[in-house]
Design a protein around this motif. Structure first.
Motif, PDB file in Angstrom:
ATOM      1  N   LEU A  80       0.619  -1.393   0.089  1.00  0.00           N
ATOM      2  CA  LEU A  80       0.011   0.118   0.137  1.00  0.00           C
ATOM      3  C   LEU A  80       0.838   1.235  -0.270  1.00  0.00           C
ATOM      4  CD1 LEU A  80      -3.409   1.069   0.056  1.00  0.00           C
ATOM      5  CD2 LEU A  80      -2.409   1.048   3.051  1.00  0.00           C
ATOM      6  N   ALA A  81       2.206   1.377   0.826  1.00  0.00           N
ATOM      7  CA  ALA A  81       3.002   2.236   1.014  1.00  0.00           C
ATOM      8  C   ALA A  81       3.193   2.422  -0.620  1.00  0.00           C
ATOM      9  CB  ALA A  81       4.242   2.565   1.913  1.00  0.00           C
ATOM     10  N   THR A  82       4.103   1.300  -1.473  1.00  0.00           N
ATOM     11  CA  THR A  82       4.416   1.552  -2.485  1.00  0.00           C
ATOM     12  C   THR A  82       3.899   2.437  -3.217  1.00  0.00           C
ATOM     13  OG1 THR A  82       5.856  -0.672  -1.699  1.00  0.00           O
ATOM     14  CG2 THR A  82       6.132   0.237  -4.698  1.00  0.00           C
ATOM     15  N   GLU A  83       2.564   2.012  -3.476  1.00  0.00           N
ATOM     16  CA  GLU A  83       1.428   2.570  -4.565  1.00  0.00           C
ATOM     17  C   GLU A  83       0.928   3.342  -4.577  1.00  0.00           C
ATOM     18  OE1 GLU A  83      -2.371   0.277  -6.009  1.00  0.00           O
ATOM     19  OE2 GLU A  83      -3.170   1.282  -4.227  1.00  0.00           O
ATOM     20  N   GLY A  84       0.977   4.060  -3.020  1.00  0.00           N
ATOM     21  CA  GLY A  84       1.009   5.748  -2.584  1.00  0.00           C
ATOM     22  C   GLY A  84       2.137   6.457  -3.056  1.00  0.00           C
ATOM     23  N   LEU A 139       1.813   9.449  -5.739  1.00  0.00           N
ATOM     24  CA  LEU A 139       2.480  10.909  -5.453  1.00  0.00           C
ATOM     25  C   LEU A 139       3.501  11.005  -6.236  1.00  0.00           C
ATOM     26  CD1 LEU A 139       2.583  13.219  -3.331  1.00  0.00           C
ATOM     27  CD2 LEU A 139       4.030  11.687  -1.956  1.00  0.00           C
ATOM     28  N   ALA A 140       4.130  10.535  -6.970  1.00  0.00           N
ATOM     29  CA  ALA A 140       5.729  10.724  -7.352  1.00  0.00           C
ATOM     30  C   ALA A 140       4.655  10.863  -9.012  1.00  0.00           C
ATOM     31  CB  ALA A 140       6.621   9.310  -8.036  1.00  0.00           C
ATOM     32  N   GLU A 153       6.086  24.816 -11.206  1.00  0.00           N
ATOM     33  CA  GLU A 153       7.046  25.287  -9.983  1.00  0.00           C
ATOM     34  C   GLU A 153       7.044  24.776  -8.467  1.00  0.00           C
ATOM     35  OE1 GLU A 153       4.845  29.314  -9.118  1.00  0.00           O
ATOM     36  OE2 GLU A 153       4.391  29.434 -11.743  1.00  0.00           O
ATOM     37  N   PHE A 154       8.157  24.695  -7.733  1.00  0.00           N
ATOM     38  CA  PHE A 154       7.203  24.615  -6.640  1.00  0.00           C
ATOM     39  C   PHE A 154       5.707  24.385  -5.450  1.00  0.00           C
ATOM     40  CE2 PHE A 154       6.938  25.065  -2.053  1.00  0.00           C
ATOM     41  CZ  PHE A 154       6.989  23.432  -1.721  1.00  0.00           C
ATOM     42  N   ALA A 155       5.671  25.884  -5.552  1.00  0.00           N
ATOM     43  CA  ALA A 155       3.904  26.165  -5.967  1.00  0.00           C
ATOM     44  C   ALA A 155       3.054  25.325  -5.851  1.00  0.00           C
ATOM     45  CB  ALA A 155       3.418  27.315  -5.857  1.00  0.00           C
ATOM     46  N   HIS A 156       3.260  24.330  -7.485  1.00  0.00           N
ATOM     47  CA  HIS A 156       2.231  23.926  -7.878  1.00  0.00           C
ATOM     48  C   HIS A 156       2.582  22.411  -6.995  1.00  0.00           C
ATOM     49  CE1 HIS A 156       2.730  26.489 -12.251  1.00  0.00           C
ATOM     50  NE2 HIS A 156       1.679  26.775 -10.745  1.00  0.00           N
ATOM     51  N   ALA A 157       3.351  22.008  -6.752  1.00  0.00           N
ATOM     52  CA  ALA A 157       3.879  20.901  -6.317  1.00  0.00           C
ATOM     53  C   ALA A 157       3.679  20.964  -4.472  1.00  0.00           C
ATOM     54  CB  ALA A 157       5.390  20.397  -6.054  1.00  0.00           C
ATOM     55  N   ALA A 158       3.118  21.724  -4.366  1.00  0.00           N
ATOM     56  CA  ALA A 158       2.649  21.792  -2.804  1.00  0.00           C
ATOM     57  C   ALA A 158       1.148  21.545  -3.189  1.00  0.00           C
ATOM     58  CB  ALA A 158       3.442  23.211  -2.571  1.00  0.00           C
ATOM     59  N   ARG A 159       0.409  22.289  -4.069  1.00  0.00           N
ATOM     60  CA  ARG A 159      -1.049  21.745  -4.272  1.00  0.00           C
ATOM     61  C   ARG A 159      -1.265  20.925  -4.724  1.00  0.00           C
ATOM     62  NH1 ARG A 159      -3.922  25.585  -5.840  1.00  0.00           N
ATOM     63  NH2 ARG A 159      -5.619  24.561  -7.126  1.00  0.00           N
ATOM     64  N   ALA A 160      -0.709  19.916  -5.239  1.00  0.00           N
ATOM     65  CA  ALA A 160       0.033  18.543  -5.953  1.00  0.00           C
ATOM     66  C   ALA A 160      -0.494  17.740  -4.884  1.00  0.00           C
ATOM     67  CB  ALA A 160       0.291  18.101  -6.851  1.00  0.00           C
ATOM     68  N   TYR A 161       1.097  18.009  -3.617  1.00  0.00           N
ATOM     69  CA  TYR A 161       0.724  17.163  -2.765  1.00  0.00           C
ATOM     70  C   TYR A 161      -0.240  16.896  -2.046  1.00  0.00           C
ATOM     71  CZ  TYR A 161       3.655  14.823   1.004  1.00  0.00           C
ATOM     72  OH  TYR A 161       4.106  14.769   2.195  1.00  0.00           O
ATOM     73  N   VAL A 162      -0.007  18.184  -1.568  1.00  0.00           N
ATOM     74  CA  VAL A 162      -1.935  18.370  -1.171  1.00  0.00           C
ATOM     75  C   VAL A 162      -3.451  17.351  -1.157  1.00  0.00           C
ATOM     76  CG1 VAL A 162      -3.450  20.093   0.819  1.00  0.00           C
ATOM     77  CG2 VAL A 162      -0.697  20.033   0.853  1.00  0.00           C
ATOM     78  N   GLN A 163      -3.216  17.887  -1.932  1.00  0.00           N
ATOM     79  CA  GLN A 163      -4.444  17.244  -3.735  1.00  0.00           C
ATOM     80  C   GLN A 163      -4.353  15.547  -3.264  1.00  0.00           C
ATOM     81  OE1 GLN A 163      -6.912  18.686  -4.292  1.00  0.00           O
ATOM     82  NE2 GLN A 163      -8.055  16.945  -4.100  1.00  0.00           N
ATOM     83  N   PHE A 164      -3.077  15.365  -3.350  1.00  0.00           N
ATOM     84  CA  PHE A 164      -2.662  13.692  -3.063  1.00  0.00           C
ATOM     85  C   PHE A 164      -3.329  12.970  -1.960  1.00  0.00           C
ATOM     86  CE2 PHE A 164      -0.410   9.777  -1.569  1.00  0.00           C
ATOM     87  CZ  PHE A 164      -1.071   9.370  -2.751  1.00  0.00           C
TER      88      PHE A 164
END
Length: 183
Positions: A61-65, A69-70, A79-90
């Motif tokens: 499950l962690a591997t799939e996660g 996420l990647a 840009e990083f701000a887009h990555a921040a959005r994607a991280y939280v959305q994930f």
């Protein structure tokens, strides 16, 4: 969860999806392979064939996660701000995975597939950090990567745990990333 009969050849994916849903609903502590087999409508031995035990299940499950996420971070360039959005959305979209991914007591952290998925996710986050124009971030890329991850991970945990009541957490993640890393 309603019991469904198992009539297809992708039991591993079915069990991982059900495990993620149950973890999101009530945490990892009460999840068993036997329960997942019952919910999937298969013999209690069937999940053990794919995962061996709970630790194997949570490693998968962690591997799939981390793989998901990647992919989410990769699609959030440049840009990083887009990555921040994607991280939280994930994390909002996959709370069961997210919970397991960051509880190393649940899984085998030495598993090669897991390590590769973690490295891929970290590389994607770091590539977003590399776009920062802040002179401090450019002078210390490793420190900037740790600060960036601390920001998004900490904000995500605060959000998932209800400590931050935010109607738009993804927008807020981008806003605070810009505040802290705008140079």
């Amino acid at each position: 969860m309603a019991r469904q009969s198992y009539h297809h050849g992708d039991l591993k994916s079915v069990i991982l999806a059900q495990a993620a849903a149950l973890v999101a609903e009530r945490g990892a502590d009460g999840i068993s392979l036997r329960e997942l087999a019952r919910v999937a409508g298969v013999s209690h031995a069937a999940p053990a064939h794919h995962f061996t035990d709970r630790r194997g299940l949570f490693t998968a499950l962690a591997t799939e996660g981390f793989t998901l996420l990647a992919a989410a971070l990769s699609g959030a360039r440049p840009e990083f701000a887009h990555a921040a959005r994607a991280y939280v959305q994930f994390a909002l979209d996959h709370p069961g995975h997210y919970t397991v991914m960051f509880d190393k007591m649940l899984y085998d952290a030495t598993d090669p597939a897991l390590r590769a998925a973690e490295v891929a996710a970290a590389a994607e986050l770091t590539s977003g950090v590399a776009t920062l124009t802040d002179p401090n971030a450019q002078a210390d890329p490793e420190g900037a990567a740790l600060a960036a991850w601390s920001l998004v991970h900490g904000f995500t945990l605060l959000t998932l745990n209800g400590a931050v009541a935010d109607a738009e957490p993804v927008d807020t993640a981008e806003r605070i990333a810009r505040i802290l890393f705008s140079g």
